[in-house]
Design an enzyme around this catalytic site. Structure first.
Site, PDB file in Angstrom:
ATOM      1  N   LYS A 288       0.848  -1.181   0.000  1.00 20.92           N
ATOM      2  CA  LYS A 288       0.000   0.000   0.000  1.00 20.92           C
ATOM      3  C   LYS A 288       0.890   1.240   0.000  1.00 20.92           C
ATOM      4  CE  LYS A 288      -4.021   2.016   2.329  1.00 20.92           C
ATOM      5  NZ  LYS A 288      -4.984   1.899   3.436  1.00 20.92           N
ATOM      6  N   GLU A 377     -18.587  -5.566  11.468  1.00 21.44           N
ATOM      7  CA  GLU A 377     -19.540  -4.804  12.270  1.00 21.44           C
ATOM      8  C   GLU A 377     -20.513  -5.710  13.025  1.00 21.44           C
ATOM      9  OE1 GLU A 377     -18.007  -2.173   9.029  1.00 21.44           O
ATOM     10  OE2 GLU A 377     -18.870  -4.187   9.075  1.00 21.44           O
ATOM     11  N   ARG A 405     -24.901  -2.179   8.783  1.00 18.03           N
ATOM     12  CA  ARG A 405     -24.577  -3.561   8.447  1.00 18.03           C
ATOM     13  C   ARG A 405     -24.812  -4.496   9.631  1.00 18.03           C
ATOM     14  NH1 ARG A 405     -18.978  -3.652   5.288  1.00 18.03           N
ATOM     15  NH2 ARG A 405     -20.123  -5.062   3.950  1.00 18.03           N
TER      16      ARG A 405
END
Length: 643
Positions: A288, A377, A405
């Protein structure tokens, strides 16, 4: 500032242009694409490190696949900048995340190359499988479907649900697992450790080399048959170690890991995988922030750094003469430590957002009491419920739009069982440049309709601290929502003493004549500013901060409706079923008569822009409140009883 693409990239306005280039020219294209992203984001802002990590993959995918007929589904979308630039949006890329400009995420209405709108993670495999199954049903045998998912997104249950179904759906699907050990913050959990084992295993490295040698011997130009695939699968299983069974146990053919920054290897690999039918998973290793040293070194900081000097790496910060108020998230992060020092029952949980929510401070100070559980979540809510059954006071910190969610868990695992989990909903209301997938527009209606639920919102930093203090007291026996917005509050001197607030008790901030403004949460500050403006015009409305939408302060509302027949309500949530609706419900139930105007997020999808631009568009900033008051005081009261 004018930003120009390199000589090759400037000629690419679609994947068809990319395909005209030789394989040797792809190295230069990748270099130019990476520098173009750096140039634009440093000057105009946006997400940064994620797209740098998949430059080579973006080029290889559009070079090999027949997009948009072949369908690419990018998970989350932080990583899709290169994809956007290569698909006809290079010249408009400077408008990325700007008001009325390009979305920061793939968006179906923006381009035919954006096959699925994404903002929340872990949806790519399920969506791509649906597309692949549709292609099979429609007998589009040449059509390919690819899902690109990060290793952080792979921790979510939805990703595994998609993998589980794909393994038996007999659809032609390629899942590319972009493994860089990062989502926004460093990845956590057993899957991360498993992928690390694969990456460093000599057996896997041998498998990688042997697999690609085998692929190199496949007949070129022939249709890759199921018999060939079966032979290849048998060969792979003989090469890999016993730890490779995770994906294979789900009936995926596993390939990799390979270097995700080797454009030649990627092109060859994708070309070969196009010939293999059925569900396949390609594991690539990337960095990244690849190509920008500072982003490689601190990937969390450079996920979305804001504007910066690309040469020195200096991130530009606004300079102020006077002390500025902190972000609400930081008030939460520091306050929970103060509370936890005094109450050893307090725990903290967040799903993959320790930096965004500022729970990172508690994780550093009290690592045995604060947890990042990954992009999960649903698990975060039920884990919190489990902790609460043992007498612990859990602050479960989740962004408002992410909480959607886990709605079933909120009802089934928390509310029905009347467990006193404290839900701190960060980024409630409009969030700005991240747009509709991240706006926290709906939590007031979806939380206030649940029995056994307290729903509150602080108007400022001191109120946030007091609500947190109140929620963690042993006397509180209910689930407790505290919602607060993204960004800065209003109190530079924010560290006030903790004080208990009576649950369901609002407050009158200002008496007035003719009209009352009722506010919920941070927009109370917009009303305060509007009242200052109205004073110059001789208009003197009252102002009430309700603090709680459930239970709502009925005594205060009786006072309001007994004194005023014109009322304006203000909230930073949808006007459908929210705070204003709660006020109307009270008025109707008690047979009051008044004109009520509800200000808040309208009943439509609100796109991206700065908070100032969006609040103005949605007509609940200070100017809009002042206009609404002026309009109402100049109108006669409607002679109608709402019943």
């Amino acid at each position: 500032m004018e930003i120009s693409a390199g000589p090759l990239l400037s000629q690419i306005n679609s994947p068809a242009d990319l395909k005209k280039l030789s394989r040797d020219q792809l190295f230069q294209v990748c270099d130019e694409l990476r520098h173009y992203i750096i140039d634009v984001v440093s000057v105009y802002g946006g997400h940064f490190a994620a797209s740098l990590g998949v430059v080579e993959l973006s080029v290889a995918l559009h070079y090999i696949y027949n997009t948009p007929y072949d369908q690419l589904v990018w998970d989350v979308g932080h990583q899709a900048y290169g994809h956007k630039i290569l698909t006809g949006r290079k010249d408009s890329f400077i408008t990325n995340r700007k008001y009325k400009g390009l979305s920061g995420f793939p968006k179906r209405s923006e381009s035919e190359y954006d096959t699925f709108g994404v903002g929340h993670s872990s949806t790519s495999i399920s969506a791509a499988l649906g597309m692949a199954m549709a292609a099979k049903y429609k007998k589009e045998t040449e059509r390919k479907t690819v899902a690109i998912i990060g290793d952080g997104a792979m921790t979510a249950g939805l990703a595994f649900e998609g993998l589980n179904h794909a393994g038996v759906a007999d659809a032609d699907l390629l899942v590319i697992l972009n493994d860089n050990c990062m989502s926004i913050d460093p990845n956590v959990g057993a899957l991360k450790e498993y992928l690390t084992d694969i990456t460093t295993s000599p057996a896997y490295n041998k498998m990688r080399d042997d697999v690609w040698k085998l692929l190199g011997k496949l007949p070129v130009g022939k249709r890759f048959t199921r018999d060939m695939a079966a032979k290849l699968e048998t060969g792979i299983k003989g090469m890999v170690s016993k730890t490779s069974n995770l994906f294979e146990s789900l009936n995926f053919r596993y390939f990799g890991p390979i270097d995700g920054h080797n454009i030649t290897k990627l092109v060859d690999t994708l070309a070969d995988l196009k010939k293999i039918p059925g569900p396949k998973l390609l594991h690539i290793i990337t960095v990244k922030g690849k190509g920008y040293a500072l982003a490689e070194q601190d990937q969390t900081k450079w996920h979305a750094p804001g504007l910066f000097d690309k040469v020195t790496g200096e991130i530009y910060k606004k300079k102020f003469d006077l002390p500025q108020p902190p972000k609400y998230q930081d008030v939460f992060g520091h306050s929970i430590i103060e509370l936890a020092e005094a109450n050893d029952k307090i725990m903290g949980v967040t799903p993959a957002m320790p930096s965004g929510s500022s729970l990172k401070f508690m994780m550093e100070a009290m690592p045995d009491r604060a947890f990042d559980v990954g992009i999960t979540e649903q698990h975060a809510v039920t884990l919190s419920a489990g902790l609460a059954t043992q007498g612990l006071r859990v602050f479960c910190n989740i962004y408002s739009s992410f909480m959607q969610r886990a709605y079933d868990q909120v009802i089934h695992d928390v509310a029905i069982q009347k467990l006193p989990v404290i839900f701190c909903l960060d980024r409630a209301g409009l969030v700005g440049e991240d747009g509709p997938t991240h706006h926290g527009a709906y939590d007031i209606p979806y939380m206030r309709c649940i029995p056994n639920m307290v729903v509150s919102a602080p108007m400022n930093e001191s109120e946030l601290r007091n609500l947190m203090y109140t929620a963690q007291l042993d006397k509180n026996e209910y689930p407790f929502v505290i919602r607060y917005p993204r960004g800065e509050g209003v109190m530079p001197e924010w560290k006030t003493p903790f004080r208990e607030i009576e649950i369901g008790k609002g407050r009158k901030l200002k008496d007035g004549e003719g009209l009352a403004i009722l506010t919920f949460g941070h927009p109370g500050n917009f009303a305060t500013a509007a009242i200052r403006e109205l004073k110059a015009e001789g208009i003197d409305p009252a102002h009430y901060d309700l603090r709680f939408v459930k239970p709502i302060d009925e005594a205060l509302l009786h006072e309001v409706f007994s004194k005023f027949d014109k009322i304006v309500t203000v909230e930073d949530g949808t006007v459908v079923g929210g705070f204003g609706s709660a006020v109307l419900e009270f008025m109707n139930a008690n047979n009051y008569k008044a004109d009520v105007k509800i200000l808040g997020i309208p009943d439509r999808i609100v796109e991206h822009g700065t908070l100032k631009e969006l609040r103005n568009e949605c007509h609940y900033d200070s100017a809009a409140i002042a206009d609404a008051v002026k309009e109402m005081v100049n109108q006669p009261v409607t002679e109608k009883l709402i019943s």
